[in-house]
Design an enzyme around this catalytic site. Structure first.
Site, short mmCIF file in Angstrom:
data_model
loop_
_atom_site.label_atom_id
_atom_site.label_comp_id
_atom_site.label_asym_id
_atom_site.label_seq_id
_atom_site.Cartn_x
_atom_site.Cartn_y
_atom_site.Cartn_z
N ARG A 1 39.46 31.04 35.19
CA ARG A 1 38.50 32.11 34.97
C ARG A 1 39.22 33.44 35.19
NH1 ARG A 1 35.88 30.28 40.61
NH2 ARG A 1 37.13 31.61 41.95
N GLY B 1 0.81 -1.22 0.00
CA GLY B 1 0.00 0.00 0.00
C GLY B 1 0.84 1.26 0.00
N SER C 1 34.36 27.12 40.46
CA SER C 1 33.16 27.57 39.73
C SER C 1 33.51 28.51 38.60
CB SER C 1 32.23 28.33 40.69
OG SER C 1 31.75 27.46 41.66
N ASN D 1 -14.82 -8.39 7.58
CA ASN D 1 -13.55 -9.05 7.28
C ASN D 1 -12.39 -8.21 7.78
OD1 ASN D 1 -11.48 -10.55 6.12
ND2 ASN D 1 -11.74 -9.61 4.10
N GLY E 1 -5.10 -5.61 -6.64
CA GLY E 1 -5.97 -6.25 -5.66
C GLY E 1 -5.23 -7.17 -4.71
N ARG F 1 -3.57 8.16 2.05
CA ARG F 1 -4.39 8.89 3.02
C ARG F 1 -3.60 9.29 4.26
NH1 ARG F 1 -9.34 5.49 4.20
NH2 ARG F 1 -10.07 7.32 5.34
C1 UD1 Z 1 -9.67 -5.30 2.37
C2 UD1 Z 1 -10.63 -6.48 2.18
C3 UD1 Z 1 -11.88 -6.23 2.99
C4 UD1 Z 1 -11.51 -6.02 4.43
C5 UD1 Z 1 -10.48 -4.92 4.58
C6 UD1 Z 1 -9.97 -4.90 5.99
C7 UD1 Z 1 -10.25 -7.39 -0.06
C8 UD1 Z 1 -10.74 -7.41 -1.45
N1 UD1 Z 1 -10.94 -6.61 0.78
O1 UD1 Z 1 -10.33 -4.17 1.82
O2 UD1 Z 1 -12.77 -7.32 2.86
O3 UD1 Z 1 -12.68 -5.73 5.19
O4 UD1 Z 1 -9.36 -5.15 3.74
O5 UD1 Z 1 -9.17 -3.76 6.21
O6 UD1 Z 1 -9.30 -8.06 0.27
N2 UD1 Z 1 -2.70 -4.51 -1.02
C9 UD1 Z 1 -1.61 -4.78 -1.81
N3 UD1 Z 1 -1.76 -4.81 -3.16
C10 UD1 Z 1 -2.95 -4.57 -3.77
C11 UD1 Z 1 -4.06 -4.27 -2.95
C12 UD1 Z 1 -3.90 -4.26 -1.59
O7 UD1 Z 1 -0.52 -5.02 -1.29
O8 UD1 Z 1 -2.99 -4.64 -4.99
C13 UD1 Z 1 -2.53 -4.47 0.43
C14 UD1 Z 1 -2.66 -3.07 0.99
O9 UD1 Z 1 -1.39 -2.49 1.15
C15 UD1 Z 1 -3.31 -3.30 2.33
C16 UD1 Z 1 -4.10 -4.58 2.14
O10 UD1 Z 1 -3.56 -5.23 1.00
O11 UD1 Z 1 -2.34 -3.54 3.33
C17 UD1 Z 1 -5.60 -4.34 1.98
O12 UD1 Z 1 -5.81 -3.55 0.83
P1 UD1 Z 1 -6.87 -2.38 0.82
O13 UD1 Z 1 -6.85 -1.76 -0.52
O14 UD1 Z 1 -6.70 -1.52 2.01
O15 UD1 Z 1 -8.25 -3.22 0.92
P2 UD1 Z 1 -9.59 -2.76 1.55
O16 UD1 Z 1 -10.40 -2.09 0.50
O17 UD1 Z 1 -9.38 -2.05 2.81
#
Ligand code: UD1
Ligand code: MG
Length: 450
Positions: free
Chosen positions: A426, A14, A409, A173, A83, A18
């Site tokens: 001093r 990630g 001192s 999840n 993803g 944000r």
């Molecule tokens: C994901 C879950 C969601 C869960 C939530 C919890 C999926 C599809 N969804 O959603 O069900 O409730 O986490 O916080 O899994 N990442 C990568 N490469 C990518 C995409 C993501 O390394 O291509 C990593 C991100 O850095 C992060 C984690 O995977 O640490 C989750 O990704 P993020 O995009 O935050 O998923 P959410 O939409 O939060």
């Protein structure tokens, strides 16, 4: 679970946009340790056998952090963010070792406990092929929902793809999942991109496994443990939860915290029995305080050792390399860096002691400064046992004050002072008698008006 091998895959690709920061998200720290290091430490404690960390492009610093914490971790780069399942498959080569269990864990979920990871794996032991960690967040918006039937987990529906009735589900999840090694790749490779975001969702693993006739399960933990960090506000919230845990642990260990909520600890802070910490004290990483020592209010301590019965503060600053032996007193507005303060020595007021040794029982007077830096290099000051340094002295390093010597001192000491002698460096005082009285006499005295 005895004897089963485990491949842990940590998703840390990630960007953390944000966070509004130039630092990759997982390198932000709570309680003196990066988010990634917290996760890797939990894995280490849970006894995983193999760890793969998936990082984003240009994340050399993340790779370095992973290797610093777990030198044997394998690093994989996900070049395109497509993803969570796509991220897991970036580590496909790690599956070749044929681990019994595969654990997927997010790099931004730092409060996860080792026993929870073990619990998640134990669901595989009980016959599930996919086990998911769920929780009930105060605000479920954005999370995937766990669709269950009795004890069984049927599917995970992402918020964006969920129907009204699915969005009403409170069990969400956490993003942490365990899969049996035997089926993991087959399941993951069936995942497609048929969803709103056109991403490879790891969450699809549940429905796919069921389609293959495999068992799936959901387990539940508290929100505190699995809340992910996407913003600085969430980072601060996680810090607060972790501080509570750390304070509880030092209290259980026999330390007295007068106002626990005002004391900030690092994950590795070690406080002995009968240590008293007054309100408003900050412990950075690498601090050990031995039994019976007192840390008084408003002190900041980092990378330092405080010996038995020592008294530090109020308003003291101990920096890395400060080593206080027993019964040392370091008082208000005293800064100590890279210095050994031997047993019973005192520096009670307004001093800087850096790159130095202060011998046992020595007394460092108010306002004493070790001038350790000449603009290019640092130099050492050595103060012998029982020496007495008069107030407001500057000890220009490198310099040695012998055992039992006195420094007058206000001295600027540039040459070594032999043991048992007195050094004064001093300006000499001169007294001009009557000078002030003469000054105050009116200029016109004795003159008459024109
Ligand atoms: C994901 C879950 C969601 C869960 C939530 C919890 C999926 C599809 N969804 O959603 O069900 O409730 O986490 O916080 O899994 N990442 C990568 N490469 C990518 C995409 C993501 O390394 O291509 C990593 C991100 O850095 C992060 C984690 O995977 O640490 C989750 O990704 P993020 O995009 O935050 O998923 P959410 O939409 O939060
Ligand atoms: Mg997320």
């Amino acid at each position: 679970m005895s004897g089963r091998t485990c491949l842990a895959i940590v998703l840390a690709a990630g960007e953390g946009t944000r966070m509004r920061s130039s630092l990759p998200k997982v390198l932000h720290a709570i309680a003196g340790r990066s988010l990634l290091a917290h996760v890797l430490e939990a894995l280490r404690e849970a006894g995983q056998t193999q760890t793969a960390v998936v990082i984003g492009p240009d994340h050399a610093a993340v790779a370095a952090e992973a290797r610093a914490v777990l030198p044997q971790s394998q690093i994989f780069t996900q070049t395109e963010r497509r993803g969570t399942a796509h991220a897991v498959l970036a580590a496909k080569a790690a599956f070749a070792q044929g681990a019994d269990d595969v654990l997927v864990i997010l790099g931004d979920v730092p409060l996860i406990l080792p026993q929870t990871l073990t619990m998640l794996r134990s669901a595989l032991d009980d016959g599930a092929s996919v086990a998911v960690l769920g929780f009930r967040p105060a605000d479920p918006i954005g999370y995937g929902r766990l669709v269950t039937k009795g004890d069984e987990l049927i599917a995970i529906r992402e918020h964006a793809d969920a129907s009204e009735s699915e969005r009403a589900i409170t069990l969400c999840n956490s993003g942490l999942m365990a899969l049996t090694g035997k089926h993991a790749l087959a399941i993951l490779e069936k995942i497609g991109t048929d969803n709103r975001k056109n991403e490879f969702y790891l969450t699809d693993a549940v429905a796919i496994a069921r389609g293959m006739g495999l068992k799936t399960r959901a387990l539940e933990v508290t929100e505190d443990e699995v809340s992910g960090i996407n913003t600085k506000a969430q980072l601060a919230a996680a810090e607060a939860v972790l501080q509570q845990r750390l304070r509880q642990a030092v209290l259980d260990g026999g330390a007295t915290l007068v106002a626990p909520e005002t004391v900030f600890l690092s994950v590795d802070t070690k406080l002995g029995r009968d240590v008293t910490v007054e309100p408003y004290v900050v412990f950075g990483p690498g601090v050990t305080v031995e039994d019976g020592a007192t840390i008084r209010s408003f002190s900041h301590i980092h990378g330092a050792h405080v010996g038995k019965g020592a008294i530090v503060g109020p308003f003291a600053r101990l920096r890395p390399g400060a080593k206080l032996e027993e019964n040392v007193h370091i008082g208000n507005f005293v800064e100590v860096k890279e210095a050994l303060i031997e047993a019973g020595a005192k520096a009670n007021h307004l001093s800087y002691i850096g790159d130095a040794r202060v011998g046992a029982g020595a007394n460092v007077g108010a306002g004493t400064i070790t001038c350790n830096y000449d603009g290019t290099a640092k130099h050492r000051t050595d103060i012998g046992k029982g020496a007495f340094i008069g107030s407001n002295s500057a000890l220009v390093a490198p310099v040695t004050i012998g055992d039992g010597a006195y420094v007058g001192s206000g001295s600027v000491i540039t040459d070594d002072v032999p043991a048992g002698s007195l050094a004064i460096g001093r300006g000499r005082q001169t007294v001009k008698e009557g000078w002030a009285e003469r000054l105050r006499q009116p200029k016109s005295a004795g003159k008459t008006k024109a």
